[in-house]
Design a protein around this motif. Structure first.
Motif, short mmCIF file in Angstrom:
data_model
loop_
_atom_site.label_atom_id
_atom_site.label_comp_id
_atom_site.label_asym_id
_atom_site.label_seq_id
_atom_site.Cartn_x
_atom_site.Cartn_y
_atom_site.Cartn_z
N GLU A 51 -78.01 15.95 46.06
CA GLU A 51 -77.65 15.88 47.48
C GLU A 51 -76.15 15.69 47.60
O GLU A 51 -75.52 15.08 46.73
N ILE A 52 -75.59 16.22 48.67
CA ILE A 52 -74.15 16.09 48.93
C ILE A 52 -73.96 14.94 49.91
O ILE A 52 -74.56 14.92 50.99
N ILE A 53 -73.12 13.98 49.52
CA ILE A 53 -72.82 12.82 50.36
C ILE A 53 -71.38 12.95 50.83
O ILE A 53 -70.48 13.24 50.03
N LYS A 54 -71.16 12.72 52.11
CA LYS A 54 -69.81 12.68 52.65
C LYS A 54 -69.54 11.26 53.10
O LYS A 54 -70.33 10.67 53.84
N VAL A 55 -68.40 10.72 52.65
CA VAL A 55 -68.01 9.34 52.94
C VAL A 55 -66.68 9.38 53.69
O VAL A 55 -65.69 9.85 53.14
N LYS A 56 -66.69 8.88 54.91
CA LYS A 56 -65.47 8.87 55.72
C LYS A 56 -64.76 7.54 55.53
O LYS A 56 -65.26 6.50 55.93
#
Length: 127
Positions: A51-56
């Motif tokens: 899975e691709i996780i995006k962390v801002k």
């Protein structure tokens, strides 16, 4: 010992050292700073492999792909065994620019500049 197929997102972010504490990872989820499939997630969301996780983390939007799940918190050297950093170069340059700018904000009433602050100010004036 069985391999894990899923792991809570807050625990994953903490165990691969994206956040210092698990509570900080959970707080980031509650604030809507963690995305899976472009959807903000809750701390209890189970994350799967690939899975691709995006962390801002302002000003940068980091992107990671889950390779495997660590058994517990891992050392910094072993992080690459569990996640792959897919963050684009232009996002990384934003972070470098912020770090190099060295501009720190003093809040009103915090007193005189420290010796280090004075050196930083002098360095900026010389540029």
């Amino acid at each position: 010992m069985m391999k894990q197929t899923e792991l809570r997102i807050d625990k994953l972010l903490w165990s691969v050292r994206i956040y210092k504490t698990r509570s900080m990872a959970g707080e980031a989820c509650r604030k809507g700073r963690i995305f899976i499939d472009n959807t903000p997630v809750k701390p209890s969301r189970m994350a799967g492999r690939n899975e691709i996780i995006k962390v801002k983390k302002p000003p940068v939007l980091h992107t990671y792909r889950i390779i495997d799940f660590p058994p517990s918190r891992v050392s910094a050297k072993l992080v690459n065994n569990y996640i792959e950093d897919l963050t684009p170069e232009d996002e990384k340059t934003k972070l470098e620019i912020k770090q190099k700018s060295g501009v720190r904000y003093k809040y009103g009433g915090s007193g005189r500049p420290t010796k280090k602050d004075r050196r930083d100010i002098d360095k900026l004036k010389d540029l």
